[in-house]
Scaffold this motif. Structure first.
Motif: not given
Length: 515
Positions: A40-49, A123-128, A160-167
């Protein structure tokens, strides 16, 4: 129902079952991750992905489990030759092992693409969510970082907010192995293209063995547990349906809702690939053992057009018509093994192959045998392995079509027919090869009596099939081809066209050699 129809529908049923299992596994996994309270909580961040990534991973594991089975040649030879239930329609499916191997590979590529795209969204949802300051459930869940809480408190790997997808990609087990797996898959698939496989076999051979890296990477891909779900204990204590809306009370000691606890999903891929991996290892051990048995070259013949004939003997070597072996020449390459059809008959006291110069390896091999004052190169042999041509004597009428070096499988068959006629083998069903077989050892053309053999050119297939159908109105006709795919399509079409709907009348079976 005609035999051709039975085989066709059996093939359709087999493919439908495989596709159906893929659909079932995808839908089942998709709904599990989309509906389960644990996520449930994982879907709150990631959605359908989340569901797309996990469903494609399930199908990726399933097809990775299957991909090695069609190339376990000893297993296929065992099923072809010894299992009583692997006869007729089921046995026929074994002839499509490489075609199925390719289909499974394409399915792996499809689900790999889906898996990668879904995780890019993840990864985009995690970062956002990590950047968000709106007080939403996703943003609050993302602040539960590893530095601030216990190991089982965090759900967002973006610390952290500064972590990139590449990192995240190159500092996690899942990310690094994912990149390695993808690169390996791209190299394997591109080097397996028809053009490269035919013109640069060495490139295909070496690159295809990157599959070892692929399977190792796949086996450890999920160990990091980046995608996480709520623990069972936390679910019982603070069920999300009851506590998600009271997130501001999670820090209150008197609240009935506590901070949710999370755990990484256990690695699953290794469970799927373990059994076929062990089977394939045993397959390779058996091949290695057989390849180290001594091979004695009894005769070397150089034919026109740079075709080398090797006649050999090996203790315990037993063959059937149409089978093939893998050949290695250590002085040229320790690792390269190339398939060659056996051109000798089972009735002969040796086995032989004909090798045409079509690449670096074959050219080097022929050159090594042409050097008269040098020792004969050592040859290692693995096999023999079964092919569709083994069934040739199960037909009353057989049509053998070979193009170029593709005539080699039929040399073995014609020799064997000659021996069977010579020894009056009453178990031979085949009728029509009598004239050719009885004249097989003639030095002159069987039609003109001249030393120069008659060349008939390309057959008119409609005339040939019509003639055979009229001459054998109640026979089962086996059509065997070793040649290009364009010719295969033409012959397959005519086998279907000239087969009677009445199973009591003429039926044409199409069989194609594949290595």
């Amino acid at each position: 129902m005609g035999n051709w129809v039975v085989n066709y529908w059996f093939s359709v049923l087999f493919l439908a079952t495989w596709l159906g299992l893929n659909v079932f596994l995808f839908v089942h996994a998709f709904l599990s991750y989309e509906k389960a309270d644990k996520y449930f909580y994982t879907r709150e961040i990631l959605g359908l992905a989340l569901a797309w990534a996990r469903a494609s991973a399930r199908c990726l594991n399933f097809n990775s489990m299957l991909i090695l089975l069609p190339v376990c040649r000893n297993l296929l030879s065992f099923l072809r030759g010894t299992c009583s239930f692997c006869r007729h329609a089921l046995r026929k499916q074994l002839d499509h092992n490489l075609a199925f191997h390719k289909l499974v590979a394409y399915m792996i590529c499809l689900h790999t693409a889906i898996h990668i795209i879904a995780h890019l969204f993840n990864f985009e949802h995690y970062s956002r969510s990590r950047w968000a300051t709106d007080g939403s459930l996703a943003s609050i869940l993302s602040t539960l970082s590893q530095q601030e809480r216990d190991e089982d408190s965090w759900i967002n790997p973006s610390q952290s907010p500064n972590m990139t997808v590449e990192y995240v990609t190159f500092t996690s087990i899942a990310g690094v192995t994912g990149v390695i797996i993808t690169i390996a898959l791209v190299l394997i698939m591109t080097s397996a293209m028809e053009f490269i496989r035919r013109s640069y076999f060495e490139v295909f051979w070496y690159t295809h063995h990157i599959f070892i890296i692929y399977f190792i990477g796949l086996g450890i891909h999920g160990i990091g547990g980046i995608v996480r779900g709520q623990t069972e204990e936390s679910l019982n204590e603070s069920h999300p349906h009851r506590c998600a809306e009271f997130l501001e009370q999670w820090d209150d000691h008197d609240s009935h809702c506590k901070h949710p606890r999370f755990e990484g999903l256990p690695a699953e891929s290794w469970k799927w690939i373990l059994a076929p991996g062990i089977l394939y290892i045993f397959e390779r051990i058996l091949r290695f053992y057989r390849s180290k048995q001594k091979v004695v070259i009894t005769k070397v013949v150089m034919h026109p057009s740079k075709v080398l004939e090797l006649q050999m003997s090996k203790h315990g070597f037993i063959m059937e018509v149409g089978q093939y072996i893998f050949v290695n020449c250590p002085s040229i390459s320790y690792l390269e093994w190339h398939p060659f059809t056996l051109t000798s008959a089972p009735e002969e006291d040796f086995f032989s192959i004909h090798i045409r110069a079509v690449g670096d390896w074959t050219e080097n091999l022929i050159r090594a045998f042409e050097q008269q004052h040098s020792p004969i190169p050592r040859i290692e042999v693995d096999g023999p392995f079964g092919t569709v041509s083994e069934d040739v004597f199960q037909y009353e009428v057989a049509v053998l079509v070979g193009a170029g070096i593709g005539v080699t499988p039929f040399a073995s068959i014609l020799k064997s027919i000659w021996y069977k006629f010579r020894h009056a083998d009453h178990n031979l069903k085949t009728q029509t090869a009598g004239h050719a077989a009885l004249n097989f050892d003639k030095a002159t053309d069987i039609l003109t009596g001249l030393k120069q053999k008659t060349s008939f050119g390309r057959p008119m297939w409609d005339n040939e099939f019509s003639t055979i159908a009229n001459a054998h109105p109640k026979s089962v006709v086996g059509v065997f081809l070793c040649g290009p795919q364009t010719l295969a399509k033409s012959l397959s079409k005519r086998c279907h066209q000239y087969s009677s709907l009445d199973p009591r009348k003429v039926q044409f079976y199409f069989n194609k050699e594949d290595f």
